[in-house]
Scaffold this motif. Structure first.
Motif, PDB file in Angstrom:
ATOM      1  N   TYR A 155      26.779 -12.391  27.074  1.00  0.00           N
ATOM      2  CA  TYR A 155      26.253 -12.570  28.613  1.00  0.00           C
ATOM      3  C   TYR A 155      25.520 -11.135  29.094  1.00  0.00           C
ATOM      4  O   TYR A 155      24.482 -10.912  29.124  1.00  0.00           O
ATOM      5  CB  TYR A 155      27.208 -11.745  29.935  1.00  0.00           C
ATOM      6  CG  TYR A 155      26.838 -11.655  30.710  1.00  0.00           C
ATOM      7  CD1 TYR A 155      26.802 -13.017  31.459  1.00  0.00           C
ATOM      8  CD2 TYR A 155      26.223 -11.126  31.626  1.00  0.00           C
ATOM      9  CE1 TYR A 155      26.020 -13.185  32.598  1.00  0.00           C
ATOM     10  CE2 TYR A 155      26.122 -11.234  32.802  1.00  0.00           C
ATOM     11  CZ  TYR A 155      25.699 -11.894  33.965  1.00  0.00           C
ATOM     12  OH  TYR A 155      25.800 -12.429  34.558  1.00  0.00           O
ATOM     13  N   SER A 175      21.499 -11.338  28.905  1.00  0.00           N
ATOM     14  CA  SER A 175      20.636 -10.034  29.993  1.00  0.00           C
ATOM     15  C   SER A 175      20.087  -9.707  29.915  1.00  0.00           C
ATOM     16  O   SER A 175      18.159  -9.413  30.528  1.00  0.00           O
ATOM     17  CB  SER A 175      21.923  -9.832  31.196  1.00  0.00           C
ATOM     18  OG  SER A 175      22.255 -10.619  31.815  1.00  0.00           O
ATOM     19  N   GLU A 218      21.450  -5.129  37.527  1.00  0.00           N
ATOM     20  CA  GLU A 218      21.728  -6.257  37.431  1.00  0.00           C
ATOM     21  C   GLU A 218      22.776  -6.936  36.590  1.00  0.00           C
ATOM     22  O   GLU A 218      23.909  -7.943  37.346  1.00  0.00           O
ATOM     23  CB  GLU A 218      20.905  -7.321  36.833  1.00  0.00           C
ATOM     24  CG  GLU A 218      19.364  -7.009  37.609  1.00  0.00           C
ATOM     25  CD  GLU A 218      18.055  -7.555  36.735  1.00  0.00           C
ATOM     26  OE1 GLU A 218      18.532  -7.943  35.679  1.00  0.00           O
ATOM     27  OE2 GLU A 218      17.301  -7.680  37.169  1.00  0.00           O
ATOM     28  N   LEU A 219      23.510  -5.901  35.730  1.00  0.00           N
ATOM     29  CA  LEU A 219      24.884  -6.052  35.403  1.00  0.00           C
ATOM     30  C   LEU A 219      25.806  -5.609  36.212  1.00  0.00           C
ATOM     31  O   LEU A 219      27.338  -5.905  35.410  1.00  0.00           O
ATOM     32  CB  LEU A 219      24.987  -5.464  34.177  1.00  0.00           C
ATOM     33  CG  LEU A 219      24.244  -6.297  32.794  1.00  0.00           C
ATOM     34  CD1 LEU A 219      24.176  -5.413  31.550  1.00  0.00           C
ATOM     35  CD2 LEU A 219      25.066  -6.944  32.629  1.00  0.00           C
TER      36      LEU A 219
END
Length: 424
Positions: A22, A26, A154-155
């Motif tokens: 993930y 990203s 964003e994470l």
């Protein structure tokens, strides 16, 4: 004898590997938005590359590199960082000749350093980094910083802090170097052997010393900001203005020193302020390296970049208790009862997968009850049941595992009907 992984390395098992995937996806996605293209370089390079590119006064070159001689008597090193290799490739393949400039690259892969393993720090670690080569525009510096900050945000990280400094141009650094020598020389015998060696060659590295960081001369050492010439000061001001325009908060830390010799002008680090993260708070760092391309045989070309450790990023996510939106459930699990049903299940399973659905079935010849338990373990959203009655009627019994509802669907149309539901 029980063989285990070497000290400072780790196995990333299912359940954790999805987190890595993930994060890596990203990173790929954000680089696409910022128009950075991926580059993949060898895991080992000629040792001279890092001695020249990273700097022979750095801890990396002096103490941390995995270096070996191959059968051709060549001196090779497992890459300890990504910038030198990327710039070497930039020079070797004459990317400076491309019409589209600056050249904006990113890399993602394993690096190797022989250092003391600790939380979030390994001897083999995965590094993500970007390099923007070919522009002296201060807005590029701000863009590189913005990409790093955006990825963290964003994470899901919230407790992060951007710290910046200027190391100035060659003229400014030479003036600062003379001031540092004058400051440390009278009491250099009180410092470690590494600092004694660095005094004349690169006294800036003394400020980065871990052993002597609490020495009283460290706290009142001359600040580079007091030695910036007009051009360097104006450059730093522009970088800060661009960050302000993008509403990216920052703190100026005049003691910030990057650990590699090729840095000048903008230097920065992003740190975690999360409670319980640990004593070493740095998540990533980078800066401008005008002059590195020339050192590696290329034309005079400015550059800037940053790098981050995926391991440190994951540690920060854990400290902030961030749960990534990772899909763990299976779309379908087939429960087959009887020899004929197993044959039908094999074909249906293949068709489900070809249609883009995640699916599995039993391979241990278990009873129906045990197969349903396996479906639960895989977090299957639905179970497709096939028995003798279903085969005779050419249907599949579909059970929704959340609601418990069951319905018969034609074997010929079941895949399309499941896909329609998934599309909703």
């Amino acid at each position: 004898m029980k063989i285990q992984v070497p000290r400072g390395t780790q196995d990333i098992l299912p359940g954790d590997s999805e987190i890595w995937q993930y994060i890596e996806q990203s990173a790929h996605n954000i680089c696409e938005r910022y128009n950075y293209k991926e580059i993949r370089t060898p895991i080992f390079e000629h040792t001279e590359l890092f001695e020249r590119g990273v700097g022979d006064t750095t801890d990396i070159v002096q103490k941390e590199m995995y270096t070996f001689t191959d059968r051709g008597d060549r001196n090779l090193t497992l890459r300890p960082e990504g910038t030198a290799s990327t710039v070497r490739a930039f020079v070797q393949h004459k990317l400076f000749g491309n019409a589209a400039q600056p050249t904006k690259l990113y890399y993602l892969g394993p690096m190797f350093r022989y250092e003391r393993p600790q939380a979030g720090r390994f001897r083999q670690f995965v590094q993500f980094g970007i390099e923007a080569i070919g522009s002296n525009d201060p807005s590029v510096d701000a863009e590189v910083i913005a990409l790093a900050m955006d990825l963290y945000r964003e994470l899901g990280l919230k407790n992060i802090k951007l710290v910046i400094n200027s190391l100035g141009d060659a003229e400014s650094r030479n003036a600062h170097k003379e001031a540092l020598i004058k400051h440390f020389q009278p009491r250099i015998d009180e410092f470690c052997s590494d600092c004694k060696q660095r005094l004349e060659k690169n006294p800036l590295r003394i400020l980065d010393c871990k052993k002597d960081r609490n020495h009283e001369l460290m706290s009142n050492a001359p600040s580079i900001l007091n030695y910036l010439n007009e051009q360097s000061s104006a450059y730093f001001t522009e970088v800060k203005q661009h960050l302000t325009a993008m509403e990216i908060p920052y703190v100026v830390d005049e003691t910030l020193v990057r650990g590699l010799d090729y840095y000048n002008h903008t230097a920065f680090e992003i740190m975690s302020d999360a409670e319980g993260f640990g004593a070493i708070t740095t998540l990533s760092g980078g800066g401008r390296y005008n002059g590195l391309v020339e050192q590696l045989g290329g034309p005079e070309t400015p550059g800037i970049g940053f790098a981050l450790s995926i391991e440190r990023l994951i540690a920060a996510l854990e400290a902030e208790k961030v749960e990534l939106p990772i899909k763990t459930e299976l779309d379908c699990f087939i429960v087959a009862m009887g020899e004929e049903a197993k044959k039908v299940a094999t074909k249906l399973l293949y068709q489900l997968r070809k249609a883009g659905l995640s699916a599995d079935k039993d391979y241990l010849d278990r009873k129906a009850k045990a197969q349903f338990k396996a479906a639960d373990r895989f977090q299957a959203k639905r179970v497709l049941i096939i028995g003798e009655d279903e085969i005779q009627k050419n249907v599949v019994l579909v059970k929704d595992m959340e609601s418990g509802e069951q319905q018969e669907l034609s074997l010929d149309s079941v895949i399309n009907e499941i896909k329609e539901v998934e599309g909703e």
